[in-house]
Design a protein around this motif. Structure first.
Motif, mmCIF file in Angstrom:
data_model
loop_
_atom_site.group_PDB
_atom_site.id
_atom_site.type_symbol
_atom_site.label_atom_id
_atom_site.label_comp_id
_atom_site.label_asym_id
_atom_site.label_seq_id
_atom_site.Cartn_x
_atom_site.Cartn_y
_atom_site.Cartn_z
ATOM 1 N N VAL A 1 0.840 -1.206 0.000
ATOM 2 C CA VAL A 1 0.000 0.000 0.000
ATOM 3 C C VAL A 1 0.869 1.247 0.000
ATOM 4 O O VAL A 1 0.593 2.215 -0.726
ATOM 5 C CB VAL A 1 -0.944 -0.004 1.225
ATOM 6 N N ALA B 1 2.672 1.534 -3.508
ATOM 7 C CA ALA B 1 1.701 1.844 -4.549
ATOM 8 C C ALA B 1 1.148 3.254 -4.394
ATOM 9 O O ALA B 1 1.001 3.999 -5.364
ATOM 10 C CB ALA B 1 0.561 0.823 -4.528
ATOM 11 N N GLY B 2 0.869 3.663 -3.137
ATOM 12 C CA GLY B 2 0.330 4.998 -2.899
ATOM 13 C C GLY B 2 1.302 6.092 -3.269
ATOM 14 O O GLY B 2 0.952 7.049 -3.967
ATOM 15 N N TYR C 1 1.977 6.140 -7.052
ATOM 16 C CA TYR C 1 0.789 6.648 -7.760
ATOM 17 C C TYR C 1 0.762 8.172 -7.702
ATOM 18 O O TYR C 1 0.554 8.846 -8.727
ATOM 19 C CB TYR C 1 -0.475 6.075 -7.121
ATOM 20 N N LEU C 2 0.990 8.724 -6.516
ATOM 21 C CA LEU C 2 0.984 10.172 -6.373
ATOM 22 C C LEU C 2 2.064 10.806 -7.239
ATOM 23 O O LEU C 2 1.813 11.792 -7.948
ATOM 24 C CB LEU C 2 1.190 10.556 -4.904
ATOM 25 N N GLY D 1 1.251 5.703 2.810
ATOM 26 C CA GLY D 1 0.619 5.111 1.641
ATOM 27 C C GLY D 1 -0.805 5.586 1.456
ATOM 28 O O GLY D 1 -1.208 6.013 0.357
ATOM 29 N N PHE D 2 -1.601 5.523 2.525
ATOM 30 C CA PHE D 2 -2.993 5.970 2.434
ATOM 31 C C PHE D 2 -3.071 7.483 2.211
ATOM 32 O O PHE D 2 -3.935 7.961 1.472
ATOM 33 C CB PHE D 2 -3.766 5.565 3.685
ATOM 34 N N PHE E 1 -2.467 8.061 -1.424
ATOM 35 C CA PHE E 1 -3.643 7.693 -2.214
ATOM 36 C C PHE E 1 -4.727 8.771 -2.117
ATOM 37 O O PHE E 1 -5.372 9.122 -3.114
ATOM 38 C CB PHE E 1 -4.215 6.355 -1.735
ATOM 39 N N GLY F 1 -3.524 11.787 -4.080
ATOM 40 C CA GLY F 1 -3.558 11.428 -5.498
ATOM 41 C C GLY F 1 -4.971 11.399 -6.042
ATOM 42 O O GLY F 1 -5.227 11.854 -7.175
ATOM 43 N N LEU F 2 -5.910 10.886 -5.261
ATOM 44 C CA LEU F 2 -7.303 10.832 -5.700
ATOM 45 C C LEU F 2 -7.879 12.237 -5.850
ATOM 46 O O LEU F 2 -8.602 12.524 -6.816
ATOM 47 C CB LEU F 2 -8.137 10.028 -4.701
ATOM 48 N N GLN G 1 -5.519 11.634 -16.391
ATOM 49 C CA GLN G 1 -5.113 10.467 -15.611
ATOM 50 C C GLN G 1 -4.917 9.188 -16.416
ATOM 51 O O GLN G 1 -4.546 8.162 -15.860
ATOM 52 C CB GLN G 1 -6.134 10.206 -14.494
#
Length: 426
Positions: free
Chosen positions: A58, A61-62, A65-66, A256-257, A260, A263-264, A274
């Protein structure tokens, strides 16, 4: 042959195969976890699954992703452009600007190879444009990566700090970051002087138009583009990076969270931008790290970690054991994955870290830095990126030069880190 010895041989074979064949070490790690864990030691598949580092996945990936969003929307280019404008015609400052940019990018969470991928083409183009030693420029960029890669926001720092925390060992994420930064600055100064960097301060070049030409940007329109570079979306992105640091360090929110979430928010602000973000994430690196960590978890479950820790503890002198571990990390990482080496070596060095007679943060700093500083090797991703982007120099000549510098760094880098952080700092 004992089960512990078999599992160690498998680990070594993984690194050998990963060094000479284009096979992801994570895949080797997952396969080894099943073969050694299930077929050799008799672990159930559920037990093997339990060793998968879900929290680490997590986090990786978080964060990636950002920073894929950050890179995709041009904010990285904006930060890079601001740094280059600081040069103002002084050639001697260009390598230091590149060093600082790489330190900044990795310090806020960008993976080292990703930062090098961004800066290697720019730095090598500058070296060719202004007749700067490309070896000097390339080495400064890669060491800048080491200087920032042990930030609490960077996956390297996350791996090391996570291992320390999971074993209830005394550690300080801030101290590790500061140690790596200081070491990177010291080594960069030595290399800058050794490769003739001081002479560049006597040479001057003209201003932003030539900088723009080196970046292959239309020189006539460059100043206007720079002024209009900070858009609303990039401004929000910069605020998002600040928010990530505040949430992670100030409020102890899971990085990580938090990544996310930010990033969201950025994705919802500009959903049409995106499409390519997920494709830019370093999935191969995430696979590599989680695969290696899963196998290390299996090693711990079957008793291999305890077996190796007893061997290291038997050295007697923890200072000498720390030196040995540092050189192992440096030598292997010059040919194999640094992330994989960190994930595997830090747990194996547990007996040194638990010894009250020696500073655990000093030892882990020496091992971590020794494993990272050699990433300028042409056999590593970072060194290969330099080799792929060099201009005006025969590739074979540059390869030999890079290999020679790597040999010197492998010979003296781990020892210097050990001397500073274990002997003097301990």
């Amino acid at each position: 042959m004992s089960l512990e010895l078999i599992s160690i041989i498998v680990l070594l074979l993984m690194f050998v195969i990963g060094a000479f064949l284009p096979i992801n070490l994570g895949i080797l790690g997952f396969v080894a976890a099943f073969v050694v864990g299930s077929l050799v030691s008799g672990m159930s598949v559920d037990d093997i699954f339990s060793e998968f580092p879900g929290d680490l996945f997590v986090l990786l990936a978080g964060v990636t992703y950002l920073f894929s969003i950050v890179q995709n929307n041009g904010t990285v280019d904006l930060i890079t452009g601001w740094g280059l404008r600081l040069v103002k015609g002084n050639l001697g400052l260009i390598p230091w600007v590149m060093f600082s940019l790489c330190t900044l990018l990795t310090g806020v969470g960008t993976l080292g190879p990703a930062a090098i991928a961004i800066l290697a083409p720019i730095s090598m183009r500058f070296a060719f444009q202004y007749n700067i030693n490309p070896l000097l420029m390339g080495v400064m960029v890669v060491i800048g990566s080491t200087a920032g890669s042990f930030s609490p926001l960077n996956p390297y720092g996350v791996i090391v700090n996570g291992v320390m925390e999971s074993r209830n060992l005394p550690f300080s994420p801030g101290t590790l970051f500061i140690n790596a930064f200081i070491y990177g600055v010291v080594v960069s100064m030595l290399i800058f002087i050794a490769l003739g960097g001081l002479r560049m301060f006597k040479r001057k070049t003209s201003t932003e138009v030539q900088v723009a030409a080196a970046l292959d940007i239309n020189a006539e329109n460059n100043i206007e583009k720079q002024e209009n570079g900070l858009t609303f979306y990039k401004g929000v992105t910069l605020l998002g990076l600040v928010a990530l640091v505040v949430l992670a360090l100030g409020f102890k929110v899971n990085i990580g969270f938090a990544a996310f979430i930010i990033g969201l928010v950025l994705a919802l602000i500009a959903p049409k931008q995106q499409a390519a973000v997920l494709g830019k994430m370093p999935w191969s690196v995430i696979l590599l790290i989680t695969g290696i960590v899963t196998y290390v978890g299996v090693l711990e479950a079957i008793g291999t970690i305890e077996y190796v820790t007893e061997l290291i503890a038997s050295v007697g002198d923890p200072v000498i054991a720390a030196l040995s571990a540092s050189y192992v990390g440096g030598f292997v990482s010059a040919f194999a994955s640094t992330t994989g080496m960190l994930a595997a070596l830090i747990p194996l060095a547990a007996p040194i870290l638990q010894d009250p007679a020696i500073s655990s943060i000093g030892v882990v700093s020496a091992i971590a830095i020794a494993s990272s500083i050699v990433d300028l090797s042409p056999f590593s991703t970072n060194g290969a990126l330099l080799l792929a982007n060099v201009q005006g120099v025969n590739e074979r000549v540059f390869f030999k030069q890079l290999l020679l510098v790597t040999a010197l760094v492998v010979a003296f880098g781990p020892g210097l880190a050990w001397l500073i952080f274990v002997v003097i700092g301990g």
